[in-house]
Design an enzyme around this catalytic site. Sequence first.
Site, PDB file in Angstrom:
ATOM      1  N   HIS A  63       0.816  -1.224   0.000  1.00 26.26           N
ATOM      2  CA  HIS A  63       0.000   0.000   0.000  1.00 26.26           C
ATOM      3  C   HIS A  63       0.845   1.269   0.000  1.00 26.26           C
ATOM      4  CE1 HIS A  63      -3.061  -2.623   2.411  1.00 26.26           C
ATOM      5  NE2 HIS A  63      -3.084  -2.916   1.117  1.00 26.26           N
ATOM      6  N   TYR A 133       2.973   1.298  13.628  1.00 27.22           N
ATOM      7  CA  TYR A 133       3.689   2.221  12.766  1.00 27.22           C
ATOM      8  C   TYR A 133       3.220   3.662  12.911  1.00 27.22           C
ATOM      9  CZ  TYR A 133      -0.089   0.710   9.574  1.00 27.22           C
ATOM     10  OH  TYR A 133      -1.281   0.358   8.994  1.00 27.22           O
TER      11      TYR A 133
HETATM   12  C1  LIG Z   1      -4.793   2.285   7.104  1.00 27.61           C
HETATM   13  C2  LIG Z   1      -6.007   2.704   7.886  1.00 27.61           C
HETATM   14  C3  LIG Z   1      -7.171   1.943   7.884  1.00 27.61           C
HETATM   15  N1  LIG Z   1      -8.258   2.346   8.608  1.00 27.61           N
HETATM   16  C4  LIG Z   1      -9.444   1.492   8.595  1.00 27.61           C
HETATM   17  C5  LIG Z   1     -10.038   1.269   7.213  1.00 27.61           C
HETATM   18  C6  LIG Z   1     -10.542  -0.149   7.257  1.00 27.61           C
HETATM   19  O1  LIG Z   1     -11.909  -0.169   7.667  1.00 27.61           O
HETATM   20  C7  LIG Z   1      -9.715  -0.846   8.322  1.00 27.61           C
HETATM   21  C8  LIG Z   1      -8.664  -1.758   7.749  1.00 27.61           C
HETATM   22  O2  LIG Z   1      -7.944  -1.001   6.765  1.00 27.61           O
HETATM   23  P1  LIG Z   1      -6.984  -1.733   5.747  1.00 27.61           P
HETATM   24  O3  LIG Z   1      -7.635  -3.001   5.263  1.00 27.61           O
HETATM   25  O4  LIG Z   1      -6.536  -0.714   4.736  1.00 27.61           O
HETATM   26  O5  LIG Z   1      -5.764  -2.138   6.714  1.00 27.61           O
HETATM   27  P2  LIG Z   1      -4.373  -2.730   6.217  1.00 27.61           P
HETATM   28  O6  LIG Z   1      -4.574  -3.678   5.081  1.00 27.61           O
HETATM   29  O7  LIG Z   1      -3.707  -3.218   7.448  1.00 27.61           O
HETATM   30  O8  LIG Z   1      -3.598  -1.473   5.648  1.00 27.61           O
HETATM   31  C9  LIG Z   1      -2.362  -1.023   6.166  1.00 27.61           C
HETATM   32  O9  LIG Z   1      -1.420  -1.997   5.879  1.00 27.61           O
HETATM   33  C10 LIG Z   1      -0.247  -1.655   5.155  1.00 27.61           C
HETATM   34  C11 LIG Z   1       0.819  -2.634   5.555  1.00 27.61           C
HETATM   35  C12 LIG Z   1       0.201  -0.277   5.270  1.00 27.61           C
HETATM   36  O10 LIG Z   1       1.396   0.040   5.202  1.00 27.61           O
HETATM   37  C13 LIG Z   1      -0.799   0.778   5.344  1.00 27.61           C
HETATM   38  O11 LIG Z   1      -0.411   1.709   6.324  1.00 27.61           O
HETATM   39  C14 LIG Z   1      -2.178   0.372   5.608  1.00 27.61           C
HETATM   40  O12 LIG Z   1      -2.782   0.465   4.342  1.00 27.61           O
HETATM   41  O13 LIG Z   1      -9.071   0.209   9.070  1.00 27.61           O
HETATM   42  C15 LIG Z   1      -8.253   3.501   9.361  1.00 27.61           C
HETATM   43  O14 LIG Z   1      -9.241   3.844  10.013  1.00 27.61           O
HETATM   44  N2  LIG Z   1      -7.114   4.270   9.368  1.00 27.61           N
HETATM   45  C16 LIG Z   1      -5.987   3.930   8.658  1.00 27.61           C
HETATM   46  O15 LIG Z   1      -4.975   4.660   8.707  1.00 27.61           O
END
Ligand SMILES: Cc1cn([C@H]2C[C@H](O)[C@@H](COP(=O)(O)OP(=O)(O)O[C@H]3O[C@H](C)C(=O)[C@H](O)[C@H]3O)O2)c(=O)[nH]c1=O
Length: 182
Positions: A63, A133
Amino acid sequence: MQVKKTAIAGPIEFIPRLFGDPRGVFYETFSARLMQEAGLPADLDWVQDNQSKSQPGVLRGLHFQKPPHAQAKIVRVAQGRALDVIVDIRRDSPTYGQHVAVELSAALGNIFYVPVGFAHGFVALEEDTLFLYKCSNYYAPPSEGGLFWNDPALGIDWNVENPTISPKDAILPTLADLDSPF
Ligand SMILES: Cc1cn([C@H]2C[C@H](O)[C@@H](COP(=O)(O)OP(=O)(O)O[C@H]3O[C@H](C)C(=O)[C@H](O)[C@H]3O)O2)c(=O)[nH]c1=O
C-alpha cells in the site's frame, strides 16, 4: 541505536539497544534526534500512529497513499515477527520496481523507516503479531493506492503459501499497470 542502510537509497533500519534486567527489557522505539542524525528528513511530522494484529500467513499490502497525502512510515513489531517489504515506486529512481525485505521482530526490536515513494506491506510470521507504525500524514482513503503483492515482476519471496489477504489487496494493480504518482 545501530543504523543499517539498505541496497535502495532512502529506507533505514534501526536496531535499538535493548536494556535487559531481572524485570525484563527496555528500549527506545522512537527518537527524532537519533533518527534525523541517521538521515531521516527533519521536516516529517509524525501525526498518526497505527496498530494491527495479524495471525501467521496474513499479508497486508502493498500500500501507499498518493500526494498530497503521501505517508512516510516508521514501522516495527511489538509482539511476534513479520517480513516487511517495501517497493521503490519513485519514477526517477534507478531502483524503480526494486524491493527491500526486512524481518521485524519483537525480540530484536528493530525499526524500519519507509520513505514517501515506496509501497509497503508485510506478512505476519507468528501468532498475534502486533504491527505498529507511525505515519507522517493522516489516513486519506480516496488517496489510497497499491501494488499486487504477488506480481512476478516484483520478484518478492514472501516465503508464504496461500496467504490471507483482503479483497481489496487481491485486485491491486501490477507494477506494469501502475501509474506511480511519485
Ligand atoms: C490504514 C487505515 C485503515 N483504517 C481502517 C479502514 C478499514 O476499515 C480498516 C482496515 O484497513 P486496511 O484493510 O486498509 O488495513 P491494512 O490492510 O492493514 O492497511 C495497512 O497496511 C499496510 C501494511 C500499510 O502500510 C498501510 O499503512 C495500511 O494500508 O481500518 C483507518 O481507520 N485508518 C488507517 O490509517
